[in-house]
Motif scaffolding. Structure first.
Motif: not given
Ligand code: ZN
Length: 119
Positions: A110-119
Motif C-alpha cells: 500500500x503506497x498510501x500507508x506508512x508503518x512506523x516501528x516505535x518499539x
C-alpha cells in the motif's frame, strides 16, 4: 492499553510493578520500561479530510504523543499519495536520525500507508 488518565504511574509489563512513567528501568525486575509494549499498533488516517501539509504534521505529532502514552509498538499512517506523504517521510527521517523511532517504511503493497516501528 494501560493508560490511566491523570496518573503518572504505569505498570511494568514484565513484573506488574507500578512505576513512574518517566523511569527508564523497572526498580524491581530491571527491565527497560520505556521499551515495553503490548504490541498495539495505532492506525490513523491523516490525509483524507483535505488536510493541508501543516495540519497533517500536527496530527502526526499528536499521534506520537498518544502512542507514547499507550506504549504502542507502532504507528500505521494513512498518508495518501501527495505532498503529505512526502512531508511525513521527511519528518520520520528526522525522527529516526534522532533515535526517536526504530524504523519506518511503506506498509506492504500500500503506497498510501506508512508503518512506523516505535518499539
Ligand atoms: Zn518490572
Amino acid at each position: 492499553m494501560l493508560i490511566k488518565p491523570g496518573s503518572n504511574l504505569i505498570d511494568c509489563l514484565s513484573c506488574g510493578m507500578r512505576v513512574p512513567r518517566d523511569i527508564s528501568r523497572c526498580p524491581k525486575c530491571d527491565d527497560h520500561v520505556t521499551r515495553q509494549t503490548d504490541g498495539y499498533v495505532l492506525t490513523e488516517d491523516i490525509a483524507h479530510q483535505q488536510e493541508r501539509v501543516s495540519e497533517a504534521l500536527i496530527k502526526l505529532e499528536r499521534l506520537f504523543v498518544e502512542a507514547e502514552l499507550g506504549r504502542a509498538a507502532g504507528l500505521r499512517l494513512i498518508v495518501g499519495s501527495g505532498l503529505i506523504r512526502e512531508a511525513v517521510f521527511e519528518a520520520l527521517r528526522a525522527r529516526q536520525f534522532r533515535g526517536d523511532i526504530l524504523g519506518y517504511g511503506q506498509d506492504g503493497q500500500n503506497t498510501g500507508a506508512i508503518f512506523v516501528k516505535l518499539r
